[in-house]
Design an enzyme around this catalytic site. Structure first.
Site, PDB file in Angstrom:
ATOM      1  N   ARG A  29       0.976  -1.138   0.058  1.00  0.00           N
ATOM      2  CA  ARG A  29      -0.062  -0.276   0.035  1.00  0.00           C
ATOM      3  C   ARG A  29       0.879   1.397  -0.018  1.00  0.00           C
ATOM      4  O   ARG A  29       2.060   1.299   0.525  1.00  0.00           O
ATOM      5  CB  ARG A  29      -0.902  -0.037   1.318  1.00  0.00           C
ATOM      6  N   CYS A  50      27.878  18.765  28.456  1.00  0.00           N
ATOM      7  CA  CYS A  50      27.569  17.349  28.435  1.00  0.00           C
ATOM      8  C   CYS A  50      27.851  16.906  29.923  1.00  0.00           C
ATOM      9  O   CYS A  50      29.028  16.870  30.383  1.00  0.00           O
ATOM     10  CB  CYS A  50      28.290  16.536  27.301  1.00  0.00           C
ATOM     11  N   CYS A  53      30.668  14.036  29.464  1.00  0.00           N
ATOM     12  CA  CYS A  53      31.940  14.111  29.006  1.00  0.00           C
ATOM     13  C   CYS A  53      33.106  14.308  30.293  1.00  0.00           C
ATOM     14  O   CYS A  53      32.538  14.918  31.075  1.00  0.00           O
ATOM     15  CB  CYS A  53      32.357  15.417  28.090  1.00  0.00           C
ATOM     16  N   ASN A  75      23.856   6.235  39.126  1.00  0.00           N
ATOM     17  CA  ASN A  75      22.839   7.331  38.601  1.00  0.00           C
ATOM     18  C   ASN A  75      22.570   8.326  39.642  1.00  0.00           C
ATOM     19  O   ASN A  75      22.289   8.074  40.769  1.00  0.00           O
ATOM     20  CB  ASN A  75      21.688   6.678  38.074  1.00  0.00           C
ATOM     21  N   HIS A 113      32.501  12.277  22.982  1.00  0.00           N
ATOM     22  CA  HIS A 113      31.072  12.501  23.028  1.00  0.00           C
ATOM     23  C   HIS A 113      30.556  12.173  21.597  1.00  0.00           C
ATOM     24  O   HIS A 113      29.230  11.930  21.560  1.00  0.00           O
ATOM     25  CB  HIS A 113      30.948  14.320  22.878  1.00  0.00           C
ATOM     26  N   ASN A 153      19.577   2.771  25.384  1.00  0.00           N
ATOM     27  CA  ASN A 153      18.648   3.769  24.671  1.00  0.00           C
ATOM     28  C   ASN A 153      19.562   4.685  23.826  1.00  0.00           C
ATOM     29  O   ASN A 153      20.573   5.245  24.139  1.00  0.00           O
ATOM     30  CB  ASN A 153      17.964   4.596  25.616  1.00  0.00           C
ATOM     31  N   GLY A 159      14.119   8.239  24.036  1.00  0.00           N
ATOM     32  CA  GLY A 159      14.319   8.793  25.103  1.00  0.00           C
ATOM     33  C   GLY A 159      15.537   8.834  25.708  1.00  0.00           C
ATOM     34  O   GLY A 159      15.706   9.271  26.968  1.00  0.00           O
ATOM     35  N   SER A 161      18.369  11.228  26.461  1.00  0.00           N
ATOM     36  CA  SER A 161      18.230  12.566  26.140  1.00  0.00           C
ATOM     37  C   SER A 161      19.792  12.995  25.820  1.00  0.00           C
ATOM     38  O   SER A 161      20.088  14.472  25.806  1.00  0.00           O
ATOM     39  CB  SER A 161      18.247  13.089  27.862  1.00  0.00           C
ATOM     40  N   HIS A 164      25.763  11.271  24.047  1.00  0.00           N
ATOM     41  CA  HIS A 164      27.163  10.771  24.452  1.00  0.00           C
ATOM     42  C   HIS A 164      27.078   9.173  24.740  1.00  0.00           C
ATOM     43  O   HIS A 164      26.252   8.771  25.275  1.00  0.00           O
ATOM     44  CB  HIS A 164      27.666  11.519  25.884  1.00  0.00           C
ATOM     45  N   HIS A 166      26.728   5.940  25.901  1.00  0.00           N
ATOM     46  CA  HIS A 166      26.591   5.270  27.434  1.00  0.00           C
ATOM     47  C   HIS A 166      25.415   4.352  27.470  1.00  0.00           C
ATOM     48  O   HIS A 166      24.581   4.340  26.466  1.00  0.00           O
ATOM     49  CB  HIS A 166      26.486   6.374  28.187  1.00  0.00           C
ATOM     50  N   GLN A 168      23.123   1.913  30.563  1.00  0.00           N
ATOM     51  CA  GLN A 168      22.656   1.664  31.863  1.00  0.00           C
ATOM     52  C   GLN A 168      22.682   0.457  32.341  1.00  0.00           C
ATOM     53  O   GLN A 168      22.565  -0.457  31.662  1.00  0.00           O
ATOM     54  CB  GLN A 168      21.225   2.289  32.226  1.00  0.00           C
ATOM     55  N   PHE A 312       4.678   3.041  15.633  1.00  0.00           N
ATOM     56  CA  PHE A 312       3.967   3.088  16.962  1.00  0.00           C
ATOM     57  C   PHE A 312       3.321   1.828  17.429  1.00  0.00           C
ATOM     58  O   PHE A 312       2.698   1.157  16.361  1.00  0.00           O
ATOM     59  CB  PHE A 312       3.002   4.543  17.002  1.00  0.00           C
TER      60      PHE A 312
HETATM   61 ZN   LIG Z   1      29.718  14.192  26.391  1.00  0.00          ZN
END
Ligand SMILES: [Zn+2]
Ligand SMILES: [Zn+2]
Ligand SMILES: [Zn+2]
Length: 338
Positions: A29, A50, A53, A75, A113, A153, A159, A161, A164, A166, A168, A312
């Protein structure tokens, strides 16, 4: 027999016991939504604003050291706190809650960075893998930690933000929902068939090759048969390993290598820094051997047709089950060619 490339059908995810609706005929389609031009800005090596950094100030006046490889810190706004006592409340079997102790950390992959897994030097990426293993061991050895979830992420769409590079690490007392679903499925498979679910799956996909995206000596990257996200992939160890700490020296290099190749393919696919959430699944750290577990990673990227058109999960998907138009086989083909 119906045709997986043309007929509407549903596919079963043996890792979670969930189904997914596939409508391959709909990929023909015309697309009528908006396609926005993506503003790919060039990032500097170092950003004075940042908070990740080297040498910069974070929340609460903590200052980052002048780190040269990876940098780990607790954190500053943790979701979980280590000094929470384990307690449970229950009312009529309807209002059930448990307090949740845990430790949340951030791992910077590099002082630079503007790097990402896709463009880091393999030797530097190997240091990241070593750091993950050290963290898994250290956090997992604590009595109040039963599961260590490593995840990244990437991109504002997912999400993140801060660009840089990284990830978690959330480690906590209870085994999380998705992990528990996969654990029960792997346990049932092992009890009923006497083999490992994902070792069997690796063998099947290696033979058929239609959903394989990439591989090296130790790892296989593929679009799983039951993928929900358009370009969802899994990275599976070829050897039966229950956790990241069981990787041999060469397998550590292999993991670094396959992650670099997969993320570079993603970036090439729509010629954009490809957003995703990725993370590892492995055995809990509750002192049990958990031989049913097979170490793997999931990549969940939201992009669908271009750098700006995303998928979505809406109406039917939130209320019934996930659905997709592009088949896993077609997505694997696109990624192989990227
Ligand atoms: Zn940075
Ligand atoms: Zn296995
Ligand atoms: Zn998994």
């Amino acid at each position: 027999m119906f045709d997986l490339t043309h007929d509407p059908h549903r596919r079963y995810n043996p890792l979670t016991g969930e189904w997914l609706l596939v409508s391959p005929h709909r990929t023909k389609r015309p697309w009528q939504g908006q396609v926005e031009k993506v503003d790919v800005q060039t990032l500097p090596d170092y950003d004075p604003e940042c908070y990740l950094c080297p040498g910069n100030l974070r929340a609460g006046n903590a200052r980052n050291p002048d780190y040269t490889d990876t940098f780990i810190f607790d954190n500053d706004f943790p979701t979980l706190k280590p000094d929470t006592a384990v307690q449970r409340m229950e009312e009529n079997g309807l209002l059930i809650a448990e307090s949740e102790p845990g430790i949340c950390r951030v791992v910077c992959f590099s002082p630079r960075h503007n790097l990402a897994l896709a463009n880091m030097e393999p030797e530097r990426l190997r240091v990241v893998v070593d750091t993950w293993i050290d963290q898994f061991r250290e956090l997992g050895s604590r009595p109040m930690i039963q599961y260590v979830q490593l995840f990244e992420n990437r991109g504002a769409m997912m999400g993140a933000s801060n660009p840089h590079p990284h990830c978690q690490i959330w480690s906590n007392y209870s085994v999380p929902t998705e992990v528990m679903k996969e654990q029960q499925a792997q346990l049932r498979w092992r009890e009923s068939r006497g083999s490992c679910l994902l070792c069997d799956y690796v063998r099947l996909e290696t033979e058929s090759r239609v959903r394989v995206v990439d591989e090296n000596e130790g790892f296989l990257s593929l679009v799983p048969f039951w993928a929900v996200w358009p370009f969802e992939t899994m990275v599976l160890s070829k050897r039966h390993l229950t956790g990241i700490e069981d990787l041999s020296d060469t397998e550590r290099d292999g993991l670094a290598g396959i992650l670099k190749r997969v993320t570079a393919r993603y970036d090439r696919l729509f010629d954009t820094p490809f957003p995703y959430s990725m993370g590892f699944h492995q055995r809990p750290c509750d002192g049990e051997p958990h031989d049913e577990w097979h170490f793997h990673a999931h990549f969940h990227p939201p992009l669908l047709r271009s750098a700006s058109v995303r998928k979505f999960l809406t109406g039917y998907e939130l209320l019934a089950n996930p659905a997709r138009d592009l088949t896993a086989e077609a997505a694997a083909e696109r990624l192989r060619q990227a």
